[in-house]
Write a protein that holds these residues in place. Structure first.
Motif, PDB file in Angstrom:
ATOM      1  N   LEU A   1      -1.746   9.937   0.591  1.00  0.00           N
ATOM      2  CA  LEU A   1      -2.766  10.183   1.843  1.00  0.00           C
ATOM      3  C   LEU A   1      -1.852  11.008   2.810  1.00  0.00           C
ATOM      4  O   LEU A   1      -2.503  11.486   3.624  1.00  0.00           O
ATOM      5  CB  LEU A   1      -3.284   9.011   2.407  1.00  0.00           C
ATOM      6  N   LEU A   2      -0.714  11.040   2.832  1.00  0.00           N
ATOM      7  CA  LEU A   2       0.192  11.617   3.710  1.00  0.00           C
ATOM      8  C   LEU A   2       0.599  13.025   3.369  1.00  0.00           C
ATOM      9  O   LEU A   2       1.328  13.705   3.890  1.00  0.00           O
ATOM     10  CB  LEU A   2       1.553  10.995   3.825  1.00  0.00           C
ATOM     11  N   ASP A   3      -0.118  13.504   2.517  1.00  0.00           N
ATOM     12  CA  ASP A   3       0.105  14.962   1.776  1.00  0.00           C
ATOM     13  C   ASP A   3       0.133  15.936   2.904  1.00  0.00           C
ATOM     14  O   ASP A   3      -0.736  16.257   3.897  1.00  0.00           O
ATOM     15  CB  ASP A   3      -1.011  15.301   0.888  1.00  0.00           C
ATOM     16  N   GLY A   4       1.353  16.798   3.148  1.00  0.00           N
ATOM     17  CA  GLY A   4       1.642  17.576   4.187  1.00  0.00           C
ATOM     18  C   GLY A   4       1.864  16.905   5.556  1.00  0.00           C
ATOM     19  O   GLY A   4       2.314  17.740   6.491  1.00  0.00           O
ATOM     20  N   ARG A   5       2.007  15.704   5.774  1.00  0.00           N
ATOM     21  CA  ARG A   5       2.325  14.805   6.838  1.00  0.00           C
ATOM     22  C   ARG A   5       4.005  14.418   6.895  1.00  0.00           C
ATOM     23  O   ARG A   5       4.265  13.801   7.887  1.00  0.00           O
ATOM     24  CB  ARG A   5       1.373  13.769   7.150  1.00  0.00           C
ATOM     25  N   ILE A   6       4.671  14.293   5.760  1.00  0.00           N
ATOM     26  CA  ILE A   6       5.826  13.754   5.799  1.00  0.00           C
ATOM     27  C   ILE A   6       6.957  14.566   6.423  1.00  0.00           C
ATOM     28  O   ILE A   6       6.959  15.835   5.802  1.00  0.00           O
ATOM     29  CB  ILE A   6       6.177  13.261   4.439  1.00  0.00           C
ATOM     30  N   ALA A   7       7.336  14.218   7.550  1.00  0.00           N
ATOM     31  CA  ALA A   7       8.158  15.202   8.369  1.00  0.00           C
ATOM     32  C   ALA A   7       9.909  14.830   7.968  1.00  0.00           C
ATOM     33  O   ALA A   7      10.743  15.640   8.470  1.00  0.00           O
ATOM     34  CB  ALA A   7       8.212  15.017   9.606  1.00  0.00           C
ATOM     35  N   GLY A   8      10.074  13.532   7.118  1.00  0.00           N
ATOM     36  CA  GLY A   8      11.283  13.412   6.604  1.00  0.00           C
ATOM     37  C   GLY A   8      11.662  12.248   5.987  1.00  0.00           C
ATOM     38  O   GLY A   8      10.597  11.529   6.008  1.00  0.00           O
ATOM     39  N   PHE A   9      12.531  12.091   5.165  1.00  0.00           N
ATOM     40  CA  PHE A   9      12.847  10.887   4.201  1.00  0.00           C
ATOM     41  C   PHE A   9      14.241  10.391   4.441  1.00  0.00           C
ATOM     42  O   PHE A   9      15.226  11.368   4.284  1.00  0.00           O
ATOM     43  CB  PHE A   9      12.376  11.388   2.866  1.00  0.00           C
ATOM     44  N   GLN A  10      14.123   9.111   4.661  1.00  0.00           N
ATOM     45  CA  GLN A  10      15.520   8.695   4.873  1.00  0.00           C
ATOM     46  C   GLN A  10      15.789   7.544   3.944  1.00  0.00           C
ATOM     47  O   GLN A  10      14.930   6.875   3.533  1.00  0.00           O
ATOM     48  CB  GLN A  10      15.883   8.044   6.264  1.00  0.00           C
ATOM     49  N   VAL A  11      17.050   7.399   3.372  1.00  0.00           N
ATOM     50  CA  VAL A  11      17.357   6.340   2.394  1.00  0.00           C
ATOM     51  C   VAL A  11      18.357   5.419   3.027  1.00  0.00           C
ATOM     52  O   VAL A  11      19.205   5.885   3.613  1.00  0.00           O
ATOM     53  CB  VAL A  11      17.822   6.977   0.979  1.00  0.00           C
ATOM     54  N   CYS A  12      18.535   4.215   2.667  1.00  0.00           N
ATOM     55  CA  CYS A  12      19.613   3.250   2.537  1.00  0.00           C
ATOM     56  C   CYS A  12      19.192   2.033   1.636  1.00  0.00           C
ATOM     57  O   CYS A  12      18.239   2.340   0.821  1.00  0.00           O
ATOM     58  CB  CYS A  12      19.928   2.666   3.838  1.00  0.00           C
ATOM     59  N   ASP A  13      19.840   1.022   1.605  1.00  0.00           N
ATOM     60  CA  ASP A  13      19.213  -0.121   0.893  1.00  0.00           C
ATOM     61  C   ASP A  13      18.953  -1.406   1.815  1.00  0.00           C
ATOM     62  O   ASP A  13      19.436  -1.630   2.549  1.00  0.00           O
ATOM     63  CB  ASP A  13      20.222  -0.442  -0.410  1.00  0.00           C
TER      64      ASP A  13
ATOM     65  N   GLU B   1       0.754  -1.159  -0.047  1.00  0.00           N
ATOM     66  CA  GLU B   1       0.116  -0.156  -0.046  1.00  0.00           C
ATOM     67  C   GLU B   1       0.867   1.252   0.100  1.00  0.00           C
ATOM     68  O   GLU B   1       0.310   2.410   0.175  1.00  0.00           O
ATOM     69  CB  GLU B   1      -0.962   0.021   1.329  1.00  0.00           C
ATOM     70  N   LEU B   2       2.229   1.054  -0.566  1.00  0.00           N
ATOM     71  CA  LEU B   2       3.002   2.309  -0.134  1.00  0.00           C
ATOM     72  C   LEU B   2       2.626   3.327  -0.976  1.00  0.00           C
ATOM     73  O   LEU B   2       2.529   4.652  -0.384  1.00  0.00           O
ATOM     74  CB  LEU B   2       4.602   1.890  -0.666  1.00  0.00           C
ATOM     75  N   VAL B   3       2.538   3.218  -2.161  1.00  0.00           N
ATOM     76  CA  VAL B   3       1.998   4.447  -3.019  1.00  0.00           C
ATOM     77  C   VAL B   3       0.760   5.198  -2.646  1.00  0.00           C
ATOM     78  O   VAL B   3       0.743   6.547  -2.442  1.00  0.00           O
ATOM     79  CB  VAL B   3       1.950   4.109  -4.506  1.00  0.00           C
ATOM     80  N   ASP B   4      -0.349   4.473  -2.365  1.00  0.00           N
ATOM     81  CA  ASP B   4      -1.443   4.775  -1.925  1.00  0.00           C
ATOM     82  C   ASP B   4      -1.549   5.539  -0.633  1.00  0.00           C
ATOM     83  O   ASP B   4      -1.764   6.802  -0.297  1.00  0.00           O
ATOM     84  CB  ASP B   4      -2.445   3.874  -1.818  1.00  0.00           C
TER      85      ASP B   4
ATOM     86  N   GLU C   1       7.890   9.296  -5.519  1.00  0.00           N
ATOM     87  CA  GLU C   1       6.536   9.365  -4.912  1.00  0.00           C
ATOM     88  C   GLU C   1       6.706  10.227  -3.781  1.00  0.00           C
ATOM     89  O   GLU C   1       5.386  10.805  -3.280  1.00  0.00           O
ATOM     90  CB  GLU C   1       6.530   7.852  -4.665  1.00  0.00           C
ATOM     91  N   VAL C   2       7.510  10.118  -2.783  1.00  0.00           N
ATOM     92  CA  VAL C   2       7.654  10.873  -1.764  1.00  0.00           C
ATOM     93  C   VAL C   2       7.455  12.437  -2.062  1.00  0.00           C
ATOM     94  O   VAL C   2       6.700  13.021  -1.579  1.00  0.00           O
ATOM     95  CB  VAL C   2       8.895  10.854  -0.845  1.00  0.00           C
ATOM     96  N   GLU C   3       8.018  12.962  -3.056  1.00  0.00           N
ATOM     97  CA  GLU C   3       7.977  14.364  -3.461  1.00  0.00           C
ATOM     98  C   GLU C   3       6.380  14.675  -4.130  1.00  0.00           C
ATOM     99  O   GLU C   3       5.965  15.737  -3.837  1.00  0.00           O
ATOM    100  CB  GLU C   3       9.182  14.833  -4.452  1.00  0.00           C
ATOM    101  N   ARG C   4       6.288  13.469  -4.887  1.00  0.00           N
ATOM    102  CA  ARG C   4       4.759  13.855  -5.494  1.00  0.00           C
ATOM    103  C   ARG C   4       3.716  13.890  -4.367  1.00  0.00           C
ATOM    104  O   ARG C   4       2.639  14.529  -4.556  1.00  0.00           O
ATOM    105  CB  ARG C   4       4.352  12.617  -6.190  1.00  0.00           C
ATOM    106  N   SER C   5       3.801  13.229  -2.943  1.00  0.00           N
ATOM    107  CA  SER C   5       3.061  13.418  -2.133  1.00  0.00           C
ATOM    108  C   SER C   5       3.290  14.917  -1.292  1.00  0.00           C
ATOM    109  O   SER C   5       2.433  14.902  -0.135  1.00  0.00           O
ATOM    110  CB  SER C   5       3.421  12.294  -0.911  1.00  0.00           C
ATOM    111  N   GLY C   6       3.952  15.683  -1.738  1.00  0.00           N
ATOM    112  CA  GLY C   6       3.862  16.995  -1.016  1.00  0.00           C
ATOM    113  C   GLY C   6       5.536  17.275  -0.445  1.00  0.00           C
ATOM    114  O   GLY C   6       5.385  18.412   0.347  1.00  0.00           O
ATOM    115  N   TYR C   7       6.107  16.393  -0.044  1.00  0.00           N
ATOM    116  CA  TYR C   7       7.361  16.506   0.596  1.00  0.00           C
ATOM    117  C   TYR C   7       8.567  17.209  -0.051  1.00  0.00           C
ATOM    118  O   TYR C   7       8.808  16.972  -1.483  1.00  0.00           O
ATOM    119  CB  TYR C   7       7.987  15.208   0.993  1.00  0.00           C
ATOM    120  N   SER C   8       9.085  18.398   0.192  1.00  0.00           N
ATOM    121  CA  SER C   8       9.971  19.269  -0.381  1.00  0.00           C
ATOM    122  C   SER C   8      11.194  19.372   0.352  1.00  0.00           C
ATOM    123  O   SER C   8      11.944  20.300   0.044  1.00  0.00           O
ATOM    124  CB  SER C   8       9.399  20.652  -0.603  1.00  0.00           C
ATOM    125  N   GLY C   9      11.426  18.661   1.427  1.00  0.00           N
ATOM    126  CA  GLY C   9      12.555  18.690   2.209  1.00  0.00           C
ATOM    127  C   GLY C   9      13.675  17.705   1.608  1.00  0.00           C
ATOM    128  O   GLY C   9      13.655  17.342   0.594  1.00  0.00           O
TER     129      GLY C   9
END
Length: 274
Positions: A193-205, A186-189, A234-242
């Protein structure tokens, strides 16, 4: 080297690199920010670290960690809430945009999963106004289900979103960590729905097969199976600009010189995330 201004380097990725050196290197390297952990900040001195970050022109994208709200007795739960208040104050002093919440697993000897999740919700409800008053967002980090028993009873983006939605977005949001959410059907969906709620985005593998030390065996971007570029979009499409924050727990990386780890993280970010 290409633009690194949207990249943040979490200090845990080069765990043994002294913070003053790390901050200086990140600033000189053109990065946009750093992610910090409370213990190294205390060792270096919070006022000193705050000054160094500002002088380097960096943003503190996260302070880790708050949370661990679950406990077998009320006194211990209150102690942890009080410690989270101190963490909020530390984040505010550093100018950190978020305090990351690793919410806590089952209390010792307990099998009451619903009760543990109730403790998490109650603690966040108590802390949310305090965080908002300090200009800090409590970032609920859903963690892979294999960590449910000992680290976080919040396992999915859906759980985290529904919990965060009880509070104003300036008080409570969600941290999206690729390692913990990439598998979710359900990741993309849920991101939408998190529009405006994403407070951070972290990456590794996610490296397959999983190493024996799962907690400290996360991969450098490109070493595993996650389509990190697609996830970022997808994260940026959801409104995240950080900023995108690289946070890698890897015992082998920790044995290398900090400047080498930073340089490789920058290369991998440009190749596999940006």
């Amino acid at each position: 080297m290409s633009d690194l201004s949207r990249l943040s380097f979490n200090s845990q990725t080069a765990k043994h690199w002294p913070l003053p050196e790390l901050i200086d290197a990140a600033g000189r390297g053109g990065l946009g920010g750093v992610g910090l952990w409370r213990e190294p900040v205390r060792e270096a001195g919070i006022d000193r670290v705050a000054h160094l970050v500002r002088s380097a022109g960096l943003e503190v994208t996260s302070l880790c960690r708050g949370g661990f709200f679950t406990a077998a007795d009320a006194a211990t739960r209150q102690e942890r809430i009080d410690d989270n208040r101190r963490a909020v104050e530390e984040a505010a002093l550093l100018g950190a945009r978020t305090l990351v919440l690793v919410c806590g697993g089952l209390p010792s000897g307990s099998r009451d999963l619903a009760g543990a999740r109730g403790m998490v919700a109650d603690a966040i409800a108590e802390l949310a106004p305090f965080a908002g008053d300090h200009g800090v967002v409590l970032a609920i980090e859903p963690m892979h289900p294999m960590y449910c028993s000992d680290r976080s009873v919040v396992s999915t983006l859906r759980q985290a979103r529904r919990l965060a939605e009880r509070f104003p977005p300036e008080q409570v949001g969600v941290l999206v960590d690729a390692y913990h959410v990439w598998w979710d059907p359900e990741l993309v969906d849920e991101l939408a729905l998190l529009d405006g709620r994403i407070a951070g985005f972290q990456v590794c593998d996610w490296v397959t097969p999983l190493p024996a030390g799962v907690l400290t065996g996360r991969g450098m971007m490109g070493d595993g199976v996650i389509d990190l570029g697609a996830l970022r979009r997808e994260v940026e499409r959801s409104g995240y600009s950080g900023l995108t924050e690289v946070e890698i727990f890897n015992a082998r990386l920790w044995q290398r010189a900090g400047h080498e780890v930073l340089a490789e993280a920058c290369r991998r970010y440009l190749a596999h995330v940006a």
